[in-house]
Design a protein around this motif. Structure first.
Motif, PDB file in Angstrom:
ATOM      1  N   GLU A  73     -20.369 -26.382 -17.088  1.00 30.11           N
ATOM      2  CA  GLU A  73     -19.389 -26.514 -18.169  1.00 30.11           C
ATOM      3  C   GLU A  73     -20.100 -26.757 -19.507  1.00 30.11           C
ATOM      4  O   GLU A  73     -19.729 -26.176 -20.527  1.00 30.11           O
ATOM      5  CB  GLU A  73     -18.453 -27.679 -17.859  1.00 30.11           C
ATOM      6  CG  GLU A  73     -17.381 -27.908 -18.896  1.00 30.11           C
ATOM      7  CD  GLU A  73     -16.499 -29.089 -18.540  1.00 30.11           C
ATOM      8  OE1 GLU A  73     -16.171 -29.846 -19.467  1.00 30.11           O
ATOM      9  OE2 GLU A  73     -16.157 -29.244 -17.355  1.00 30.11           O
ATOM     10  N   GLN A  74     -21.121 -27.590 -19.486  1.00 31.37           N
ATOM     11  CA  GLN A  74     -21.866 -27.886 -20.701  1.00 31.37           C
ATOM     12  C   GLN A  74     -22.651 -26.663 -21.184  1.00 31.37           C
ATOM     13  O   GLN A  74     -22.775 -26.428 -22.379  1.00 31.37           O
ATOM     14  CB  GLN A  74     -22.821 -29.067 -20.476  1.00 31.37           C
ATOM     15  CG  GLN A  74     -22.102 -30.380 -20.246  1.00 31.37           C
ATOM     16  CD  GLN A  74     -21.250 -30.807 -21.417  1.00 31.37           C
ATOM     17  OE1 GLN A  74     -21.666 -30.710 -22.565  1.00 31.37           O
ATOM     18  NE2 GLN A  74     -20.050 -31.263 -21.137  1.00 31.37           N
ATOM     19  N   LYS A  75     -23.186 -25.892 -20.243  1.00 29.90           N
ATOM     20  CA  LYS A  75     -23.913 -24.674 -20.608  1.00 29.90           C
ATOM     21  C   LYS A  75     -22.969 -23.673 -21.269  1.00 29.90           C
ATOM     22  O   LYS A  75     -23.325 -23.030 -22.249  1.00 29.90           O
ATOM     23  CB  LYS A  75     -24.568 -24.055 -19.380  1.00 29.90           C
ATOM     24  CG  LYS A  75     -25.755 -24.833 -18.886  1.00 29.90           C
ATOM     25  CD  LYS A  75     -26.352 -24.193 -17.658  1.00 29.90           C
ATOM     26  CE  LYS A  75     -27.475 -25.037 -17.095  1.00 29.90           C
ATOM     27  NZ  LYS A  75     -28.025 -24.490 -15.866  1.00 29.90           N
ATOM     28  N   ALA A  76     -21.775 -23.550 -20.724  1.00 34.53           N
ATOM     29  CA  ALA A  76     -20.792 -22.643 -21.306  1.00 34.53           C
ATOM     30  C   ALA A  76     -20.397 -23.112 -22.709  1.00 34.53           C
ATOM     31  O   ALA A  76     -20.225 -22.296 -23.622  1.00 34.53           O
ATOM     32  CB  ALA A  76     -19.563 -22.559 -20.410  1.00 34.53           C
ATOM     33  N   LYS A  77     -20.267 -24.414 -22.853  1.00 35.10           N
ATOM     34  CA  LYS A  77     -19.912 -24.973 -24.161  1.00 35.10           C
ATOM     35  C   LYS A  77     -21.011 -24.679 -25.182  1.00 35.10           C
ATOM     36  O   LYS A  77     -20.729 -24.369 -26.337  1.00 35.10           O
ATOM     37  CB  LYS A  77     -19.704 -26.479 -24.018  1.00 35.10           C
ATOM     38  CG  LYS A  77     -18.951 -27.123 -25.120  1.00 35.10           C
ATOM     39  CD  LYS A  77     -18.630 -28.565 -24.766  1.00 35.10           C
ATOM     40  CE  LYS A  77     -17.681 -29.168 -25.768  1.00 35.10           C
ATOM     41  NZ  LYS A  77     -17.328 -30.543 -25.423  1.00 35.10           N
ATOM     42  N   ALA A  78     -22.272 -24.768 -24.737  1.00 36.80           N
ATOM     43  CA  ALA A  78     -23.401 -24.481 -25.625  1.00 36.80           C
ATOM     44  C   ALA A  78     -23.358 -23.024 -26.077  1.00 36.80           C
ATOM     45  O   ALA A  78     -23.543 -22.725 -27.261  1.00 36.80           O
ATOM     46  CB  ALA A  78     -24.720 -24.784 -24.918  1.00 36.80           C
TER      47      ALA A  78
END
Length: 57
Positions: free
Chosen positions: A4-9
């Motif tokens: 989820e954090q990678k997608a947000k980045a």
């Protein structure tokens, strides 16, 4: 959570690129700078996630 954090980045980086391009097209230096800042924020988040992945394995 990490995915989820990678997608947000990635989303922050894309948003920043679009904002920077729009700012350049209309001649708005503030918008261009905001776009670069968004990209930097996305880059930092991505680096953090990569570091977490290295220590996870």
């Amino acid at each position: 959570m990490s995915g989820e954090q990678k997608a947000k980045a990635k989303m922050e980086q894309a948003k920043g690129k679009a904002k920077e391009a729009t700012g350049r097209a209309v001649g708005n230096e503030r918008m261009t700078a905001e776009g670069r800042a968004d990209q930097a924020k996305g880059d930092a988040r991505q680096a953090k996630e990569k570091t977490k992945d290295v220590f996870k394995h």
